[in-house]
Design a protein around this motif. Structure first.
Motif, PDB file in Angstrom:
ATOM      1  N   TYR A   1       0.817  -1.215   0.000  1.00 50.70           N
ATOM      2  CA  TYR A   1       0.000   0.000   0.000  1.00 50.70           C
ATOM      3  C   TYR A   1       0.854   1.270   0.000  1.00 50.70           C
ATOM      4  N   ARG A   2       2.171   1.112   0.226  1.00 50.51           N
ATOM      5  CA  ARG A   2       3.047   2.285   0.243  1.00 50.51           C
ATOM      6  C   ARG A   2       3.687   2.501  -1.121  1.00 50.51           C
ATOM      7  N   ASN A   3       4.016   3.732  -1.418  1.00 51.68           N
ATOM      8  CA  ASN A   3       4.813   4.040  -2.599  1.00 51.68           C
ATOM      9  C   ASN A   3       6.111   3.227  -2.535  1.00 51.68           C
ATOM     10  N   PRO A   4       6.478   2.521  -3.611  1.00 55.52           N
ATOM     11  CA  PRO A   4       7.643   1.631  -3.571  1.00 55.52           C
ATOM     12  C   PRO A   4       8.938   2.316  -3.115  1.00 55.52           C
ATOM     13  N   GLU A   5       9.156   3.544  -3.568  1.00 56.30           N
ATOM     14  CA  GLU A   5      10.380   4.251  -3.166  1.00 56.30           C
ATOM     15  C   GLU A   5      10.352   4.580  -1.678  1.00 56.30           C
ATOM     16  N   LEU A   6       9.191   5.019  -1.198  1.00 62.82           N
ATOM     17  CA  LEU A   6       9.049   5.330   0.222  1.00 62.82           C
ATOM     18  C   LEU A   6       9.173   4.058   1.056  1.00 62.82           C
ATOM     19  N   ASP A   7       8.564   2.988   0.590  1.00 59.66           N
ATOM     20  CA  ASP A   7       8.629   1.718   1.304  1.00 59.66           C
ATOM     21  C   ASP A   7      10.077   1.242   1.425  1.00 59.66           C
ATOM     22  N   HIS A   8      10.819   1.343   0.342  1.00 66.43           N
ATOM     23  CA  HIS A   8      12.230   0.930   0.368  1.00 66.43           C
ATOM     24  C   HIS A   8      13.016   1.794   1.354  1.00 66.43           C
ATOM     25  N   LYS A   9      12.773   3.090   1.323  1.00 64.43           N
ATOM     26  CA  LYS A   9      13.491   4.013   2.205  1.00 64.43           C
ATOM     27  C   LYS A   9      13.208   3.685   3.673  1.00 64.43           C
ATOM     28  N   ILE A  10      11.941   3.449   3.999  1.00 64.30           N
ATOM     29  CA  ILE A  10      11.565   3.160   5.381  1.00 64.30           C
ATOM     30  C   ILE A  10      12.195   1.857   5.860  1.00 64.30           C
ATOM     31  N   ASN A  11      12.059   0.796   5.076  1.00 68.65           N
ATOM     32  CA  ASN A  11      12.603  -0.503   5.479  1.00 68.65           C
ATOM     33  C   ASN A  11      14.129  -0.488   5.530  1.00 68.65           C
ATOM     34  N   TYR A  12      14.734   0.185   4.576  1.00 71.22           N
ATOM     35  CA  TYR A  12      16.193   0.304   4.532  1.00 71.22           C
ATOM     36  C   TYR A  12      16.707   1.001   5.794  1.00 71.22           C
ATOM     37  N   GLU A  13      16.102   2.151   6.107  1.00 71.72           N
ATOM     38  CA  GLU A  13      16.571   2.932   7.252  1.00 71.72           C
ATOM     39  C   GLU A  13      16.275   2.243   8.577  1.00 71.72           C
ATOM     40  N   ARG A  14      15.136   1.587   8.687  1.00 71.54           N
ATOM     41  CA  ARG A  14      14.786   0.903   9.934  1.00 71.54           C
ATOM     42  C   ARG A  14      15.698  -0.295  10.184  1.00 71.54           C
TER      43      ARG A  14
END
Length: 223
Positions: A35-48
């Motif tokens: 449900y998240r924008n793919p770029e935003l999703d990658h950024k969130i998971n990457y940083e977390r």
């Protein structure tokens, strides 16, 4: 790397038990959110993924009982950590009812939490399900730093205590006072004078929670 079996399926990640370079390990794989924008999703998971690894490492080098980080692959949202042999504290309390052990367990959890807070880390999900009594050295380890954060805000520390107390009330109500009183004793040993200020914030958080709950009840009655 060898993943052996899925041991927990969560909303944010899946947890596997396996081996990494011959070492018994836990594989934490964060989940993509469609449900998240793919770029935003990658950024969130990457940083977390990176943040969780850094927080665990900081705790480890400051003599806090946490699993060692063995490997990190932030592009694939994968964190591999040491497997702690032992029994989950929740199960120890619920299965054996070892009332003679509870003050010692509570005190050690309090000391462990105090050590985390003393170095500016709030765990975020401090429950007896995220604490393990090691069968190797008979000490307590804290696990699952997926919601942890770096902070110097005493309200964040108070929230940890509030979450821990709520977990005792909901899962271990018969032993709540024994465990929590000993917890505060251990916590005070590490945090000293700050303990009283943090406990006052815990009271405030609990009062807010009661106020919200009462308002919800009144609204449902009126409807």
């Amino acid at each position: 790397m060898e993943k052996l079996r899925l041991i927990k399926r969560g909303a944010e990640s899946n947890i596997y038990e396996g081996y990494f370079l011959g070492i018994h390990a836990i594989f934490k794989q964060r989940i993509k959110k469609s449900y998240r924008n793919p770029e935003l999703d990658h950024k969130i998971n990457y940083e977390r993924t990176i943040l969780e690894a850094k927080i665990i490492y900081t705790a480890l080098k400051n003599d806090v009982n946490v699993p060692a980080v063995l490997f990190i692959d932030p592009n694939n949202y994968l964190l591999v950590i040491e497997y702690i042999e032992g029994e989950i504290v929740k199960d120890i309390i619920n299965t054996n009812n070892p009332t003679q052990l509870l003050p010692n367990i509570g005190k050690r959890i309090g000391e462990l939490t105090g050590k985390l807070h003393n170095i500016g880390i709030a765990h975020g999900d401090l429950t007896t399900n995220n604490l393990i009594l090691s069968s190797t050295n008979d000490d307590i380890f804290i696990i699952d730093f997926g919601l942890s954060r770096r902070t110097q805000d005493e309200e964040d520390f108070a929230t940890d205590l509030h979450v821990f107390l709520r977990s005792l009330e909901s899962v271990h109500s018969d032993f709540k006072d024994i465990i929590y009183d000993a917890f505060i004793e251990g916590y005070r040993k590490i945090m000293g004078r700050k303990t009283d200020e943090i406990l006052e914030l815990v009271k405030d958080i609990r009062m807010r929670g009661r106020y919200v709950e009462e308002r919800r009840k009144n609204r449902s009655i009126n409807e």
